[in-house]
Design a protein around this motif. Structure first.
Motif, PDB file in Angstrom:
ATOM      1  N   GLN A  78      22.786 -19.902 -97.079  1.00  0.00           N
ATOM      2  CA  GLN A  78      23.795 -18.848 -97.016  1.00  0.00           C
ATOM      3  C   GLN A  78      24.583 -18.986 -95.715  1.00  0.00           C
ATOM      4  N   THR A 120      27.482 -19.455-101.888  1.00  0.00           N
ATOM      5  CA  THR A 120      27.463 -18.160-102.567  1.00  0.00           C
ATOM      6  C   THR A 120      26.102 -17.957-103.226  1.00  0.00           C
ATOM      7  N   LYS A 161      31.679 -27.874-100.622  1.00  0.00           N
ATOM      8  CA  LYS A 161      31.693 -26.798 -99.618  1.00  0.00           C
ATOM      9  C   LYS A 161      32.502 -27.235 -98.399  1.00  0.00           C
TER      10      LYS A 161
END
Length: 138
Positions: free
Chosen positions: A54, A59, A87
């Motif tokens: 996280q 997500t 990401k």
């Protein structure tokens, strides 16, 4: 281990741990005779993993997918690399957008500071929105 103990150990709140349970990121632990949740070392590891990924910007949906990969026997790295690459691309886009926003904010601030030196100062940001855009691109 009870929820307060595990929360302190991991650096989360008890509410966050309950939320992860409701979100199916953490299996519901067994309960004591008194009804208290009883966590094991596996839960500590899972919560540490959740907190770590996280922190990397994943997500809850993405974390759930990573947890699924984590629980497979082979633990293949290729799907994880793909997710990390995606990401990283998202972060680069956000950085680009933030640099663009920084430029626009500097231009707006510059326009406002120029106007402060005039006797009849009228804030350019509060005037017509289209005019501000034209001034910031000069």
């Amino acid at each position: 281990m009870q929820i307060g103990t595990i929360a302190k150990k991991i650096g989360l709140t008890a509410d966050a741990i309950r939320f992860y349970e409701r979100s199916s990121l953490l299996p519901s632990p067994p309960r004591s005779a008194g009804g208290f949740r009883q966590y094991g070392e596996g839960d500590v590891e899972t919560l540490g993993f959740i907190r770590n990924v996280q922190g990397l910007g994943f997500t809850l949906r993405e974390i759930k997918e990573l947890l699924g990969l984590r629980h497979t026997r082979l633990q293949p790295c290729a799907p994880v690399c793909r997710r990390l690459d995606q990401k990283l691309s998202q972060v680069r886009r956000k950085l680009h957008d933030l640099h663009k926003l920084e430029h626009e904010l500097r231009a707006a601030l510059g326009n406002c500071k120029k106007e402060l030196h005039k006797l009849s100062a009228r804030c350019p940001l509060l005037r017509k929105p289209n005019r501000f855009k034209q001034e910031s691109t000069n």
